[in-house]
Design a protein around this motif. Sequence first.
Motif, PDB file in Angstrom:
ATOM      1  N   MET A  71       0.816  -1.205   0.000  1.00 60.44           N
ATOM      2  CA  MET A  71       0.000   0.000   0.000  1.00 60.44           C
ATOM      3  C   MET A  71       0.859   1.269   0.000  1.00 60.44           C
ATOM      4  N   ASP A  72       2.069   1.198   0.577  1.00 58.23           N
ATOM      5  CA  ASP A  72       2.918   2.392   0.635  1.00 58.23           C
ATOM      6  C   ASP A  72       3.952   2.423  -0.482  1.00 58.23           C
ATOM      7  N   TRP A  73       3.727   1.638  -1.530  1.00 61.73           N
ATOM      8  CA  TRP A  73       4.655   1.638  -2.667  1.00 61.73           C
ATOM      9  C   TRP A  73       4.741   3.045  -3.259  1.00 61.73           C
ATOM     10  N   PRO A  74       5.960   3.585  -3.459  1.00 61.61           N
ATOM     11  CA  PRO A  74       6.087   5.009  -3.816  1.00 61.61           C
ATOM     12  C   PRO A  74       5.496   5.392  -5.168  1.00 61.61           C
ATOM     13  N   LEU A  75       5.363   4.438  -6.090  1.00 63.07           N
ATOM     14  CA  LEU A  75       4.818   4.775  -7.402  1.00 63.07           C
ATOM     15  C   LEU A  75       3.320   4.490  -7.520  1.00 63.07           C
ATOM     16  N   ARG A  76       2.703   4.047  -6.429  1.00 65.52           N
ATOM     17  CA  ARG A  76       1.277   3.731  -6.483  1.00 65.52           C
ATOM     18  C   ARG A  76       0.426   4.928  -6.943  1.00 65.52           C
ATOM     19  N   PRO A  77       0.688   6.173  -6.443  1.00 65.84           N
ATOM     20  CA  PRO A  77      -0.132   7.292  -6.919  1.00 65.84           C
ATOM     21  C   PRO A  77       0.033   7.554  -8.417  1.00 65.84           C
ATOM     22  N   MET A  78       1.221   7.273  -8.957  1.00 64.28           N
ATOM     23  CA  MET A  78       1.466   7.534 -10.367  1.00 64.28           C
ATOM     24  C   MET A  78       0.763   6.505 -11.249  1.00 64.28           C
ATOM     25  N   ILE A  79       0.786   5.252 -10.821  1.00 61.92           N
ATOM     26  CA  ILE A  79       0.187   4.184 -11.622  1.00 61.92           C
ATOM     27  C   ILE A  79      -1.296   4.054 -11.301  1.00 61.92           C
ATOM     28  N   GLY A  80      -1.609   4.124 -10.015  1.00 56.77           N
ATOM     29  CA  GLY A  80      -2.999   4.244  -9.598  1.00 56.77           C
ATOM     30  C   GLY A  80      -3.874   3.046  -9.912  1.00 56.77           C
ATOM     31  N   VAL A  81      -5.095   3.147  -9.512  1.00 53.43           N
ATOM     32  CA  VAL A  81      -6.130   2.177  -9.849  1.00 53.43           C
ATOM     33  C   VAL A  81      -7.232   2.942 -10.569  1.00 53.43           C
ATOM     34  N   ARG A  82      -8.115   2.211 -11.191  1.00 61.28           N
ATOM     35  CA  ARG A  82      -9.110   2.889 -12.020  1.00 61.28           C
ATOM     36  C   ARG A  82     -10.028   3.761 -11.173  1.00 61.28           C
ATOM     37  N   LEU A  83     -10.074   5.047 -11.540  1.00 64.25           N
ATOM     38  CA  LEU A  83     -10.968   6.012 -10.916  1.00 64.25           C
ATOM     39  C   LEU A  83     -11.834   6.623 -12.017  1.00 64.25           C
ATOM     40  N   PRO A  84     -13.003   7.151 -11.668  1.00 61.97           N
ATOM     41  CA  PRO A  84     -13.880   7.723 -12.697  1.00 61.97           C
ATOM     42  C   PRO A  84     -13.421   9.102 -13.152  1.00 61.97           C
ATOM     43  N   SER A  85     -12.246   9.137 -13.796  1.00 61.78           N
ATOM     44  CA  SER A  85     -11.735  10.396 -14.330  1.00 61.78           C
ATOM     45  C   SER A  85     -11.206  10.161 -15.732  1.00 61.78           C
ATOM     46  N   VAL A  86     -10.933  11.249 -16.437  1.00 59.98           N
ATOM     47  CA  VAL A  86     -10.460  11.155 -17.808  1.00 59.98           C
ATOM     48  C   VAL A  86      -9.130  10.418 -17.888  1.00 59.98           C
ATOM     49  N   TYR A  87      -8.347  10.456 -16.822  1.00 61.75           N
ATOM     50  CA  TYR A  87      -7.021   9.838 -16.867  1.00 61.75           C
ATOM     51  C   TYR A  87      -7.076   8.327 -16.681  1.00 61.75           C
ATOM     52  N   TYR A  88      -7.982   7.840 -15.868  1.00 59.09           N
ATOM     53  CA  TYR A  88      -7.954   6.419 -15.504  1.00 59.09           C
ATOM     54  C   TYR A  88      -9.012   5.561 -16.190  1.00 59.09           C
ATOM     55  N   THR A  89     -10.008   6.150 -16.802  1.00 64.06           N
ATOM     56  CA  THR A  89     -11.048   5.342 -17.448  1.00 64.06           C
ATOM     57  C   THR A  89     -10.568   4.847 -18.811  1.00 64.06           C
ATOM     58  N   VAL A  90     -11.242   3.829 -19.325  1.00 67.54           N
ATOM     59  CA  VAL A  90     -10.897   3.257 -20.621  1.00 67.54           C
ATOM     60  C   VAL A  90     -12.181   3.068 -21.433  1.00 67.54           C
ATOM     61  N   GLY A  91     -12.006   2.821 -22.736  1.00 69.72           N
ATOM     62  CA  GLY A  91     -13.126   2.503 -23.594  1.00 69.72           C
ATOM     63  C   GLY A  91     -14.144   3.623 -23.688  1.00 69.72           C
ATOM     64  N   GLU A  92     -15.417   3.238 -23.723  1.00 68.83           N
ATOM     65  CA  GLU A  92     -16.491   4.212 -23.887  1.00 68.83           C
ATOM     66  C   GLU A  92     -16.543   5.199 -22.723  1.00 68.83           C
ATOM     67  N   GLU A  93     -16.227   4.726 -21.517  1.00 65.41           N
ATOM     68  CA  GLU A  93     -16.249   5.624 -20.366  1.00 65.41           C
ATOM     69  C   GLU A  93     -15.164   6.699 -20.500  1.00 65.41           C
ATOM     70  N   HIS A  94     -13.995   6.313 -20.999  1.00 67.27           N
ATOM     71  CA  HIS A  94     -12.946   7.300 -21.235  1.00 67.27           C
ATOM     72  C   HIS A  94     -13.384   8.323 -22.274  1.00 67.27           C
ATOM     73  N   ARG A  95     -14.010   7.854 -23.340  1.00 66.78           N
ATOM     74  CA  ARG A  95     -14.443   8.775 -24.392  1.00 66.78           C
ATOM     75  C   ARG A  95     -15.512   9.735 -23.872  1.00 66.78           C
ATOM     76  N   ARG A  96     -16.337   9.265 -22.939  1.00 66.56           N
ATOM     77  CA  ARG A  96     -17.346  10.137 -22.327  1.00 66.56           C
ATOM     78  C   ARG A  96     -16.664  11.279 -21.560  1.00 66.56           C
ATOM     79  N   HIS A  97     -15.695  10.942 -20.730  1.00 64.19           N
ATOM     80  CA  HIS A  97     -14.979  11.978 -19.983  1.00 64.19           C
ATOM     81  C   HIS A  97     -14.209  12.893 -20.920  1.00 64.19           C
ATOM     82  N   LEU A  98     -13.561  12.306 -21.934  1.00 67.33           N
ATOM     83  CA  LEU A  98     -12.748  13.100 -22.843  1.00 67.33           C
ATOM     84  C   LEU A  98     -13.597  14.122 -23.598  1.00 67.33           C
TER      85      LEU A  98
END
Length: 403
Positions: A71-98
């Motif tokens: 959990m305290d891995w230093p690059l975790r914030p950079m790589i992250g997990v999927r959040l509902p934002s333009v940066y982390y979404t994929v596919g149709e959801e990403h295109r919606r945010h974009l």
Amino acid sequence: MPLSGPRFHTDPARLYREMRSEHGPVVPVLLPGDIPAWLVVGYREMHRITGDPELFPRDSTLWNQWENIPMDWPLRPMIGVRLPSVYYTVGEEHRRHLAAVESALEAVNPHELRGHTEELADRLIDSFCSRGEAELVGDYSMLLPVLVLARITGFPDAEGPGLARAMNDLADGGEGAIEAHQRFGAAMHRLVATKRQLPGSDVASRLLAHPVGLNDEECALDLMAITAAGHLPSADWLGNSVRLMLTDDRFAASIGGGRRSIGEAMNEVLWEDTPTQILAGRWAARDTRIAGRHITAGDLLLLGLQGANSDPDVHDFSGNDGFHAGNSAHFSFSHGEFQCPFPAREIAEVIARTGIEVLLDRLPDIDLAVPQQTLARRPSAFLRGMSTLPVRFAPTHPLGGTR
């Protein structure tokens, strides 16, 4: 090889050449904690990976190393997990945010943006111009972009300095980074709540009003992504360009006599000194091969933007004067579906170019205050910017808002 060490910020050009010579265009690397990944430093390979979002999506949930990541891995914030934002979404959801983000940014008036940048640049220069010396990173380049972005996003000017402190604490990645991230997020959520009730002519209001129907959480996360992705690269683009103009004889005549080389300096920086050196990341959706490497499903591929920019197989740097005039086929804004949105690039360029122009207008005799060889970079394999940029100049009187 470990993706760390001083050569990433002292001599990256030679390091990437050695990587390419020893490993080819796709390099096996180790992240902190001996976590394996691939670093892509070939231009053609970069084009293939970023141009195929089905095979190489930006979907960190695919990663085959999550069970090894603390959990305290230093690059975790950079790589992250999927959040509902333009940066982390994929596919149709990403295109919606974009769609919402691009629309909100496209509506930023470039003339107003330049006016905001000039005004805020003058304020910053007024704070040190009478001293005859300044540290341009802390006093100028690391403040100007976030102050401008705060204003066009919808923050009152009084909140700009607090947002700048949070962003820069976040960029430092030190002990205060987590608390800074919380302050940054809280500010965006407050802004969204305010603009939901009292919309204005700003990016936050336009995001909220877009017909794709982003909720408050999505809007706050998108605003965080826009600001975070826009601040540090713009700050380093500005700072690296000024450093080039102050240290390279090809630009000496232009410091006091004309602006024609500012654009050339900025373009050269994107090719040879790009602010984002390595970008995380893409994940293989299935087993595949690239450049003779067997890539397993779930492997992380890091985008070595600077390595690809300097690939001699597609760009011959010999025999020219170092300029790349008119050639913008670099990877400094990435490429493909997840590249930096075009209106965001235009905003970054206006901020960086105007910041340089105002600085040189106000302080035409500006010069380095220390020997060039003592200038240091931030110790990062991922980002390339100056730690400090001390300068001296003839003291001048503040404008006091009279421009």
